[in-house]
Write a protein that holds these residues in place. Structure first.
Motif, PDB file in Angstrom:
ATOM      1  N   THR A 257      55.456  41.118  54.862  1.00  0.00           N
ATOM      2  CA  THR A 257      55.616  39.719  54.481  1.00  0.00           C
ATOM      3  C   THR A 257      54.590  38.863  55.206  1.00  0.00           C
ATOM      4  N   ARG A 258      54.439  39.081  56.491  1.00  0.00           N
ATOM      5  CA  ARG A 258      53.490  38.291  57.284  1.00  0.00           C
ATOM      6  C   ARG A 258      52.048  38.509  56.832  1.00  0.00           C
ATOM      7  N   ALA A 259      51.765  39.678  56.256  1.00  0.00           N
ATOM      8  CA  ALA A 259      50.413  39.983  55.774  1.00  0.00           C
ATOM      9  C   ALA A 259      50.200  39.532  54.329  1.00  0.00           C
ATOM     10  N   TYR A 260      51.260  39.090  53.663  1.00  0.00           N
ATOM     11  CA  TYR A 260      51.163  38.714  52.255  1.00  0.00           C
ATOM     12  C   TYR A 260      50.351  37.427  52.099  1.00  0.00           C
TER      13      TYR A 260
ATOM     14  N   TRP B 152      54.497  28.656  54.208  1.00  0.00           N
ATOM     15  CA  TRP B 152      53.626  29.219  53.180  1.00  0.00           C
ATOM     16  C   TRP B 152      52.537  28.223  52.813  1.00  0.00           C
ATOM     17  N   ASP B 153      51.409  28.741  52.340  1.00  0.00           N
ATOM     18  CA  ASP B 153      50.315  27.875  51.908  1.00  0.00           C
ATOM     19  C   ASP B 153      50.763  26.933  50.794  1.00  0.00           C
ATOM     20  N   SER B 154      51.654  27.431  49.917  1.00  0.00           N
ATOM     21  CA  SER B 154      52.164  26.614  48.812  1.00  0.00           C
ATOM     22  C   SER B 154      53.451  27.247  48.285  1.00  0.00           C
ATOM     23  N   ARG B 155      54.172  26.471  47.513  1.00  0.00           N
ATOM     24  CA  ARG B 155      55.379  27.013  46.884  1.00  0.00           C
ATOM     25  C   ARG B 155      55.006  28.125  45.900  1.00  0.00           C
ATOM     26  N   ALA B 156      53.878  27.991  45.245  1.00  0.00           N
ATOM     27  CA  ALA B 156      53.419  29.028  44.314  1.00  0.00           C
ATOM     28  C   ALA B 156      53.198  30.350  45.041  1.00  0.00           C
ATOM     29  N   HIS B 157      52.635  30.310  46.246  1.00  0.00           N
ATOM     30  CA  HIS B 157      52.463  31.541  47.031  1.00  0.00           C
ATOM     31  C   HIS B 157      53.825  32.169  47.342  1.00  0.00           C
ATOM     32  N   TYR B 158      54.773  31.336  47.737  1.00  0.00           N
ATOM     33  CA  TYR B 158      56.120  31.837  48.055  1.00  0.00           C
ATOM     34  C   TYR B 158      56.775  32.451  46.820  1.00  0.00           C
ATOM     35  N   GLU B 159      56.673  31.771  45.698  1.00  0.00           N
ATOM     36  CA  GLU B 159      57.287  32.276  44.472  1.00  0.00           C
ATOM     37  C   GLU B 159      56.644  33.583  44.014  1.00  0.00           C
TER      38      GLU B 159
END
Length: 97
Positions: free
Chosen positions: A30-33, A57-64
């Protein structure tokens, strides 16, 4: 814009130890994602089944995108089987104040 994600769950009493081990196994990937800035896991000292993930996260899109990947690989089903109820997921944006 970066996003702060607060994920709260109640882990079944019989699965607390397994959940802690599973988090330790999962979090390096996860940390490397892509887009993950930081993720920390906390267990409540008084209600030992109460687990909180504090994520940046950099953005919500990255998280999703990350959640979609974890869902496709079956991780979310395995985690879901250890929960006593549905998770609470909240998204926050930092403001300059």
């Amino acid at each position: 814009m970066s996003v702060f994600v607060l994920l709260e769950v109640q882990v079944k009493a019989e699965d607390i130890s397994d959940m802690k081990s599973y988090m330790a196994e999962l979090l390096p990937d996860t940390r490397a994602y892509d887009g993950c800035q930081r993720i920390d896991v906390y267990f409540n000292t008084e209600d030992t089944g109460s687990m909180v993930l504090v994520e940046h996260w950099d953005s919500r899109a990255h998280y999703e995108k990350y959640i979609a990947w974890r869902t496709e690989t079956g991780v979310m089903d395995k985690i879901g089987a250890m929960l006593a109820g549905p998770p609470s997921v909240r998204y926050f944006e930092k403001i300059d104040a």
